[in-house]
Design an enzyme around this catalytic site. Structure first.
Site, PDB file in Angstrom:
ATOM      1  N   ASP A 138       1.363  -1.673  -0.081  1.00 61.07           N
ATOM      2  CA  ASP A 138      -0.028   0.159   0.271  1.00 61.07           C
ATOM      3  C   ASP A 138       0.589   0.867   0.002  1.00 61.07           C
ATOM      4  O   ASP A 138       2.094   0.960   0.070  1.00 61.07           O
ATOM      5  CB  ASP A 138      -1.126   0.480   0.755  1.00 61.07           C
ATOM      6  N   LYS A 139       0.253   2.600  -0.285  1.00 59.76           N
ATOM      7  CA  LYS A 139       0.854   3.967  -0.181  1.00 59.76           C
ATOM      8  C   LYS A 139       1.861   3.571   0.970  1.00 59.76           C
ATOM      9  O   LYS A 139       3.316   4.185   1.081  1.00 59.76           O
ATOM     10  CB  LYS A 139       0.044   4.751  -0.882  1.00 59.76           C
TER      11      LYS A 139
END
Length: 317
Positions: A138-139
């Site tokens: 995930d970011k």
């Protein structure tokens, strides 16, 4: 950047009489059958020096030859950006992804992603699906990732991930003072109403997360987690499902729960931690070319270490 390949293989007895596209797929499993059929039709894959049709049968002892240019699969743009390279060779690139970096381009993030940086580092990645990306973080999750750099590596790593032969270990800080490790075995799928979120749902895909205690505090727990599967947001969804969401996870944990009578330093550390407290610490797998078991490590980043230090000082059990 143009790149050409030349491969040769002799048809073994077990492939005698098979269609040339099926024989080629068995001889070069790193390439899809569709790609091989395309090369056959274009004359880039020949049998005994002659062009053929995909359905033509091959005989034992015939020589199959691929001699063609590799065309771009992705059209994303290369950007000169810093990359924290843990390791790289002809087949793989291992990176330590920082917090805030999106893995590959998409709606709202066509530039400034890990893939853009990777394409600048190695332009030939445009010839691989998703520019060699075989798994994601995930970011706002930091840590170690492996990227395929060759067709062989891409095929091998995708198969290994699907066969659950890649070992992935994470460090996380969860709400709640857990008393022991355990396993979450609960299917994950798209949330029934909030379509940008995932959730534990009956119609989801199988998902299994293992967790062990690293340090238990009065109100929180530092965990080491490993994945059997790789569903989107798996750790975050599973821990929230247990009622132990990760610190800083506004999507699955809601507002941070601040323990009563906490020191203001602890209150601020929990309230203002800017992302989910999750880090991909270690990644291990069989190297696609050498066959050796390799392991790569990304140290705990400063922001997460600072949070651990605060918990050690102000929330000791």
């Amino acid at each position: 950047m143009k790149e050409y390949i030349r491969l040769e293989a002799v048809v073994p007895s077990e492939l005698h009489g098979k269609r040339v596209d099926l024989a080629a797929a068995a001889l070069w499993p790193a390439y899809s059958r569709g790609k091989l059929q395309s090369w056959i039709k274009q004359g880039g894959l020949q049998v005994d020096g002659s062009s053929v049709q995909p359905k033509q049968a091959v005989a034992v002892g015939s020589k199959l030859t691929i001699d063609t240019e590799l065309e771009a699969v992705v059209t994303w743009q290369a950007e000169s950006m810093p990359l924290n390279l843990v390791y790289h060779d002809d087949d793989i690139i291992v990176v330590n992804k920082p917090v805030g970096l999106v893995v590959h381009p998409g709606a709202g993030n066509w530039e400034g992603t890990l893939v853009n940086a990777l394409l600048a580092f190695d332009p030939t990645l445009e010839q691989l699906p998703r520019a060699g990306i075989v798994h994601r973080l995930d970011k706002d999750t930091s840590g170690v990732m492996v990227v395929a750099r060759s067709q062989l590596a891409h095929h091998s790593l995708v198969e290994a991930l699907q066969a659950r032969e890649v070992s992935r270990h994470y460090i996380a800080i969860a709400h709640g003072a857990l008393t022991g490790g355990g396993k979450v075995d609960a299917p994950i799928g798209r949330h029934p109403t909030a379509r940008k979120k995932m959730a534990v749902v009956d119609y989801g895909k199988p998902a299994v997360t293992h967790f062990n205690l690293v340090q238990r505090y009065r109100h929180f727990t530092q965990l080491k987690l490993s994945l059997e599967t790789g569903r989107t947001h798996q750790i975050r969804v599973h821990m929230a499902h247990r009622k132990n969401p990760l610190i800083g996870d506004s999507v699955y944990g809601g507002r941070s729960r601040i323990p009563a009578d906490s020191d203001q330093v602890l209150v601020d550390a929990i309230r203002y931690f800017p992302r989910q407290a999750l880090h991909a610490e270690q990644l291990s797998f069989q190297h696609p070319a050498s066959g050796d078991w390799v392991s790569f490590h990304a140290p705990i980043p400063e922001d997460l270490q600072n949070l651990i230090d605060v918990l050690d000082r102000y929330d000791r059990a």
